[in-house]
Design an enzyme around this catalytic site. Structure first.
Site, PDB file in Angstrom:
ATOM      1  CD  GLU A 141      -2.345   1.390   2.787  1.00  0.00           C
ATOM      2  OE1 GLU A 141      -3.386   2.072   2.883  1.00  0.00           O
ATOM      3  OE2 GLU A 141      -1.814   0.827   3.761  1.00  0.00           O
ATOM      4  CD  GLU A 238      -6.219   2.153   7.292  1.00  0.00           C
ATOM      5  OE1 GLU A 238      -5.411   1.406   7.873  1.00  0.00           O
ATOM      6  OE2 GLU A 238      -5.985   2.668   6.179  1.00  0.00           O
TER       7      GLU A 238
END
Length: 256
Positions: A141, A238
């Site tokens: 990521e 998130e």
């Protein structure tokens, strides 16, 4: 319709971590993710998942000493032995929880540093080999430099090129919409171009990282684009709730 996973590191913080599994299930979630499970035994985590009918969508490898400033080990040549040990630890938790993918954080290093790049590539190859034997995907990521200064993997184009160059069957991109908007913008184009290599998606509003739909992006349009593109994976929530977690879940009603 997106399959949402509650991020228990950021959401339901009104209760202790192990109680967040029940809170997520009561709020209607069928899956969860979090940064790290390692403060608890694998069996404890697995029991909470079973008890509340939840799927484990994702978690990260051990990051090193998080409280001391570590943000992963992969790009740190002098921490290679510690990184190898972290693989075994993560796989133990993966087996217990039934997770399908794990995220490898890169650590704080300069991407122009040849030794750091070599360490990172070697770490990915080692992890993908071990994870592949366990039937797992590995995701990487890009994280923006505003939230995490000095993070090695801070560019989506670099990540996509790396995935293409390494050609590892179980290596995928973790496309965090929040980080993408801050790093590059052009979120919809980015999703369309990288969809074939995306293994996991996360969302939060920009710039405050609160509930989707409260920032500068049309987050609901982005989520509908995921549907249009045929994305069938989880979307990790998130984000940091602006207030009490359950009170802020109204944005999800658009997908009821």
């Amino acid at each position: 319709m997106p399959r949402f996973a509650a991020n228990l590191t950021m959401m339901f913080t009104e209760v202790p971590f192990l109680d967040r599994f029940a809170a997520a299930a009561e709020a209607g979630f069928t899956a969860v993710e979090y940064l790290f499970p390692y403060d608890f035994a694998p069996e404890e985590i697995a029991e909470r998942l079973r008890a509340h009918g939840l799927r484990q969508a994702l978690f990260n490898l051990p990051p090193g000493q998080w409280d001391a400033g570590d943000r992963g080990l992969a790009a740190l040549p002098d921490r290679a032995e510690e990184f190898r040990a972290s693989i075994a630890t993560a796989l133990d938790y993966a087996k217990a929880t039934g997770v399908g993918r794990i995220h490898m954080m890169s650590g704080l290093a300069r991407r122009e540093d040849a030794a750091a790049l070599r360490s990172y590539r070697d770490a990915l190859a080692r992890l993908c080999d071990a994870a592949g034997e366990a039937g797992l995907e590995v995701v990487i990521e890009p994280i923006n430099s505003r939230d995490m200064p000095g993070y090695f993997l801070n560019d989506f184009d670099f990540a996509a090129d790396l995935i293409a160059g390494l050609d590892l069957a179980n290596l995928k991109l973790q496309f965090d919409i929040y980080h993408r908007q801050i790093i590059h913008g052009d979120v919809l184009t980015g999703l369309r171009e990288t969809m074939p290599i995306i293994g996991h998606v996360q969302i939060a509003s920009v710039p405050e990282r609160h509930e989707p739909g409260t920032g500068e992006l049309d987050d609901l349009r982005v989520l509908r684009e995921l549907d249009a593109l045929g994305y069938e994976g989880f979307v990790g929530c998130e984000y940091r709730p602006a207030g009490e977690t359950v009170a802020g879940l109204g944005w999800m009603r658009a997908f009821d």
